[in-house]
Design an enzyme around this catalytic site. Sequence first.
Site, short mmCIF file in Angstrom:
data_model
loop_
_atom_site.label_atom_id
_atom_site.label_comp_id
_atom_site.label_asym_id
_atom_site.label_seq_id
_atom_site.Cartn_x
_atom_site.Cartn_y
_atom_site.Cartn_z
N GLU A 297 49.56 46.91 43.40
CA GLU A 297 48.27 46.32 43.75
C GLU A 297 47.67 47.01 44.97
O GLU A 297 48.28 47.08 46.04
CB GLU A 297 48.46 44.83 44.04
CG GLU A 297 47.23 44.13 44.61
CD GLU A 297 46.10 44.01 43.62
OE1 GLU A 297 44.97 44.41 43.98
OE2 GLU A 297 46.34 43.52 42.50
N SER A 336 41.72 45.51 39.34
CA SER A 336 43.05 45.61 38.74
C SER A 336 42.97 45.79 37.23
O SER A 336 43.72 46.58 36.64
CB SER A 336 43.87 44.37 39.08
OG SER A 336 44.12 44.30 40.46
N HIS A 454 47.67 41.84 48.56
CA HIS A 454 46.40 41.24 48.15
C HIS A 454 46.03 40.21 49.20
O HIS A 454 46.88 39.47 49.69
CB HIS A 454 46.55 40.58 46.78
CG HIS A 454 45.25 40.27 46.10
ND1 HIS A 454 44.31 39.40 46.65
CD2 HIS A 454 44.71 40.72 44.93
CE1 HIS A 454 43.27 39.34 45.84
NE2 HIS A 454 43.48 40.11 44.80
N ASP A 508 46.78 50.50 41.05
CA ASP A 508 45.66 50.15 40.18
C ASP A 508 44.34 50.63 40.77
O ASP A 508 43.44 51.08 40.06
CB ASP A 508 45.63 48.64 39.90
CG ASP A 508 45.60 47.79 41.17
OD1 ASP A 508 45.66 48.34 42.29
OD2 ASP A 508 45.51 46.54 41.04
N HIS A 509 44.21 50.58 42.10
CA HIS A 509 43.00 51.01 42.81
C HIS A 509 43.30 50.93 44.30
O HIS A 509 44.40 50.54 44.70
CB HIS A 509 41.80 50.13 42.46
CG HIS A 509 42.02 48.67 42.72
ND1 HIS A 509 41.85 48.10 43.96
CD2 HIS A 509 42.42 47.65 41.91
CE1 HIS A 509 42.13 46.81 43.90
NE2 HIS A 509 42.48 46.51 42.67
#
Length: 658
Positions: A297, A336, A454, A508-509
């Site tokens: 993440e 995501s 996150h 994911d990014h």
Amino acid sequence: MTRVLQPIKRAGPYLPLLVFFVVTLLLLSASRLGLVLWQFDRVTAVADIGIILLQGVRADLIFIGLWLAIPLLLAPLLARQSSFKVWLKLNHLWLLLGLALVLLLEVSTPQFIMQYDVRPNRLYIEYLKYPKEVFGTLWQGYRGMLLGGVLALLVLLWLGNLALRRVLAHTQPFARYRSLLLSWPLLVFLTFAAIRSTTEHRPANPALFAITGDAMVNSLIINSPYSVLYAIYSLKHEARSSEIYGKLPQQEMLELALDWPWLKHLEFNDPQLPTLALRQPAMERAQPLNLVIILEESLGATFVKSLGGLPVTPELEQLKNDGWWFDNMYATGTRSVRGIEAVVAGFPPTPAQSVVKLSGAQQNFYTLASTLQQQGFHTSFVYGGEAHFDNMRGFFTGNGFSEVIDLPKMLKPEFVGSWGASDEDLFNAAAKHLAEMSAQQKPFFSLIFTSSNHEPFEFPDNKIALYDSEKATVNNAVKYADYALGKFIAQAKQQAYWHNTLFVIVADHDNRVYGNSLVPVHKFQIPALMLGADLKPKTISSLASQIDLAPTILSLIGISAQTPLLGRDFSRDAESPGRALLQFDQYFALLEQQSANEAAVTILKPDGSSVAARYLLDDKQLVLTDAAAKPAAQRRALAQVLLPSWLYREQRYRLVTE
């Protein structure tokens, strides 16, 4: 109030609409001015404040016109003597709702900009579907701002309601119905002229206000209610979303989209599935390798020292010496689900929602699990939160994944935050699952998706030496995520399955994608690493996209199969110049590598125009030109974004069904 309203009593039944018009225009303009002053240096670097404020009024008139159109159209029926009480009730409810929408979105805009570097847009709508996770994040990480924003919203709404009641108390119908009928056509004409806002062939849309090279500054020009309403309106065009950039004949689109060196050796023989081709592995194996993909993440290059970021991933820095390390890997988007779409399905980005959430992709849509399940693999998804988030469970179970292990299935996790179990708990569950699969001597593919990095950045105490003095920061969360990853890989190396399993670690990014350019390319760079089994260490410096991972993975684990994948197999060629595909809000960018340090960039804008640029890979700098992209370059980029939209719409990104 009486003295203020006296001069405009001639407005008759239109008085509430007139007051709403004036008040909303002032509120939106004041909010825009505040945002411009907040971002003063960034705004003045690319644009004239006067032009931004003036164009902003134009955008505000569009929203106000849209909101007033409904009561205005009903005026001939309800604003007459016999039904005037209904007219007043309608105005009270509708205008108060409009005021609430304006206040809610404008009050929440600064925080949204801080997170996503644009005004509220479709992401704002998507997150409303998950109130538990969103509220948990806001409460843990932004409690003061949340409480202050709610209090300000309630106070402003209370004051607005009082003022609206006073206005309605002084609203009277016209003495003669003829006055209503004579004035109504002119007001309708002016309202719809404001909504259209142009005499050109197409009415105005947010793209019309993209007047600078900075996407965030462009978003300040419009207002947040208009941005969100337009996003809702655009949802119905998801299947043809890419056509905002233009159109191409189908055959030309296919030829240009498939015109890449790494696809030349493939044979595309099925006209119904035009991207389906037999891919042979670079290495023949008696038994295919198992596969574990660890999707990290928000772990962008920002946090990787060797990629020019902060030194908060020491475990990853060590691991990169053990396998294939990608120096120039780029994410396809900023969410995501976009990363899942690219890594697991090998699917290129579009301006629509990720296919993970689109109804037409919930069954018979290609994923790596589709192929591996056919090859006899046990396929699983392991996630520390609740797998229904972002529709992941539905997408995975409908497209080749046979088992989902999420928070409800984890036995007594030691730490649970707003987004679920800690990464250590996640990896413990994954390790247990992989050991069970290995004991059964059944090939397996497991997708492990982390969540500790996150917001609000919650993780267990006393696990790492904090990088920042305050615990709940992104740098500390990344360092914890890196610690948990290193611990898991170290344990996996001791297991029997390590020698016949390919491990893929990829983000994911990035955490926050922002920058003062039309597309902040540098914030799309992510780490990617393949290791395990018999892989020999090497560094791959060619420009690469997340969609290149799937074909490379299948080749490395020894799978021969027909797939619709569009990416590049780096096990066959790791030296040739590459390309990357980026979707940033309403902009699409195609990067084509020209040399070791430079890529040509074509940026497509949602009004059908384009921008040519250069990207310096080492310096992480996008250099815009004043010229549009050359027609050939624009068509080539257009083909890349039209093809996935067409494949989804026509249900052609799949395997052959019997």
